[in-house]
Scaffold this active site. Structure first.
Site, mmCIF file in Angstrom:
data_model
loop_
_atom_site.group_PDB
_atom_site.id
_atom_site.type_symbol
_atom_site.label_atom_id
_atom_site.label_comp_id
_atom_site.label_asym_id
_atom_site.label_seq_id
_atom_site.Cartn_x
_atom_site.Cartn_y
_atom_site.Cartn_z
ATOM 1 N N ASP A 253 -2.856 -0.263 -0.739
ATOM 2 C CA ASP A 253 -1.660 -2.016 -0.644
ATOM 3 C C ASP A 253 -2.216 -2.415 1.120
ATOM 4 O OD1 ASP A 253 0.485 -3.506 -0.390
ATOM 5 O OD2 ASP A 253 2.067 -1.585 0.564
ATOM 6 N N HIS B 193 -7.098 -9.484 -2.635
ATOM 7 C CA HIS B 193 -7.585 -8.024 -3.410
ATOM 8 C C HIS B 193 -9.181 -8.319 -3.992
ATOM 9 C CE1 HIS B 193 -3.511 -9.035 -4.053
ATOM 10 N NE2 HIS B 193 -3.387 -10.161 -4.516
ATOM 11 N N LEU C 273 -15.639 13.001 -12.641
ATOM 12 C CA LEU C 273 -13.860 12.233 -11.371
ATOM 13 C C LEU C 273 -13.228 12.160 -12.522
ATOM 14 C CD1 LEU C 273 -12.906 11.677 -8.926
ATOM 15 C CD2 LEU C 273 -14.286 9.326 -8.870
HETATM 16 C C1 IPE Z 1 2.732 -1.212 -4.407
HETATM 17 O O1 IPE Z 1 2.722 -2.261 -3.616
HETATM 18 C C2 IPE Z 1 1.844 -1.863 -5.506
HETATM 19 C C3 IPE Z 1 1.381 -1.661 -5.649
HETATM 20 C C4 IPE Z 1 -0.028 -1.643 -5.044
HETATM 21 C C5 IPE Z 1 0.125 -1.837 -7.058
HETATM 22 P P1 IPE Z 1 3.783 -3.074 -3.138
HETATM 23 O O2 IPE Z 1 2.871 -3.584 -2.000
HETATM 24 O O3 IPE Z 1 4.151 -3.983 -4.620
HETATM 25 O O4 IPE Z 1 4.994 -2.561 -2.613
HETATM 26 P P2 IPE Z 1 6.394 -2.802 -1.822
HETATM 27 O O5 IPE Z 1 6.736 -4.534 -2.204
HETATM 28 O O6 IPE Z 1 5.545 -2.920 -0.753
HETATM 29 O O7 IPE Z 1 7.363 -1.697 -1.498
HETATM 30 C C1 IPE Z 2 -1.684 -4.514 -2.854
HETATM 31 O O1 IPE Z 2 -1.716 -5.366 -2.344
HETATM 32 C C2 IPE Z 2 -2.581 -5.203 -4.189
HETATM 33 C C3 IPE Z 2 -0.438 -5.302 -5.224
HETATM 34 C C4 IPE Z 2 0.292 -4.773 -4.990
HETATM 35 C C5 IPE Z 2 -1.052 -5.899 -6.700
HETATM 36 P P1 IPE Z 2 -0.506 -6.064 -1.130
HETATM 37 O O2 IPE Z 2 -0.701 -7.637 -2.532
HETATM 38 O O3 IPE Z 2 0.925 -6.131 -1.709
HETATM 39 O O4 IPE Z 2 -0.649 -6.775 0.293
HETATM 40 P P2 IPE Z 2 -0.181 -7.037 0.885
HETATM 41 O O5 IPE Z 2 1.091 -5.476 1.244
HETATM 42 O O6 IPE Z 2 1.343 -8.072 0.154
HETATM 43 O O7 IPE Z 2 -0.198 -6.676 2.424
HETATM 44 MG MG MG Z 3 2.630 -4.700 -0.803
#
Ligand code: IPE
Ligand code: IPE
Ligand code: MG
Length: 231
Positions: free
Chosen positions: A10, A27, A121
């Site tokens: 995240d 990403h 792994l």
């Molecule tokens: C959790 O992150 C899902 C992934 C990292 C794939 P999110 O960014 O979607 O989670 P919330 O919305 O902050 O809880």
């Molecule tokens: C995690 O990064 C990737 C996915 C959830 C797909 P985010 O896109 O949630 O990044 P933030 O949380 O908005 O910074």
């Molecule tokens: Mg996120």
């Protein structure tokens, strides 16, 4: 050493925003972090790594971002197969494959097939994954089995239930890492994390390095796991 490390990858969006870049760039940088961490897990001797790449709730995001994530997934599977195969990494995907675009499904299936013989792994990618959905799906399968007379309700033990989850052969995670400063599980591995040690950090996923992983593992080693007993 934790046998199984799970990571909620995240913070990609915030990483990009801070640089004035589109979220998709975050990403892409997140995929680089995944490459580093896979290599680091192998070096440390961790046997299982499970990463959250796309949740069942992430469809709520703008179509453009979802498309960018799906394209990146295809690119990752296609580009990494050879490297991962050579390194002895077995890849597989957990989640609702039927809800993924065809090209993602095909690339994921091929990556899983071509690395099926590896065991150094075990890299599991959670794509279109939701913990509640996984549990619900298992319950539905068991209900059908009872309805058809294949089993009785009393036969449903914790082990039997767990055998209906996406990857029953994978042990529960010992350590769950969540970067980006959020302290929540966001529907990841709900059943499996019953006694998992949690490690949170404010570092954003694209900045996550082998050093952060080592720190998490060091901290894990100092924890006392009691599983409800007295330790
Ligand atoms: C959790 O992150 C899902 C992934 C990292 C794939 P999110 O960014 O979607 O989670 P919330 O919305 O902050 O809880
Ligand atoms: C995690 O990064 C990737 C996915 C959830 C797909 P985010 O896109 O949630 O990044 P933030 O949380 O908005 O910074
Ligand atoms: Mg996120």
């Amino acid at each position: 050493l934790p046998k199984h490390v799970a990571i909620i990858m995240d913070g990609n969006g915030r990483w990009a925003q801070r640089r004035g870049l589109p979220r998709a760039a975050g990403h892409r940088a997140g995929v680089e972090a995944l490459r580093r961490v896979v290599a680091a897990c192998k070096d440390l001797g961790i046997e299982y790594l499970t990463v959250f790449a796309f949740s069942t709730e992430n469809w709520k995001r703008p179509g453009e971002e979802v498309d960018a994530l799906m394209s990146l997934a295809v690119e990752y599977f296609n580009r990494e197969i050879d490297v991962l195969r050579a390194r002895g990494v077995r890849i597989r995907v957990i989640g609702d494959m039927s809800g993924l675009p065809g090209p993602v499904r095909e690339a994921a299936t091929r990556a899983a097939q071509e690395t099926a013989g590896n065991s150094t792994l075990n890299l599991t990618i959670a794509l279109n994954y939701g913990g509640r959905m996984e549990i619900c799906r298992a319950a539905r399968e068991l209900a059908s089995a009872v309805k058809s007379g294949e089993m009785n309700p009393e036969d449903i033990t914790e082990d039997v239930f767990a055998s209906r989850l996406y990857a029953p052969d994978i042990p529960d995670p010992d350590l769950l890492i969540r970067p980006s400063g959020e302290m929540r599980i966001s529907n990841f591995l709900l059943w499996q994390c019953a006694y998992t040690e949690m490690w949170f950090s404010s570092v954003l996923w694209p900045d996550f390095s082998a050093e952060h992983l080592k720190q998490a593992v060091e901290d894990f080693r100092r924890r006392q796991r009691r599983f409800g007993g007295l330790g």
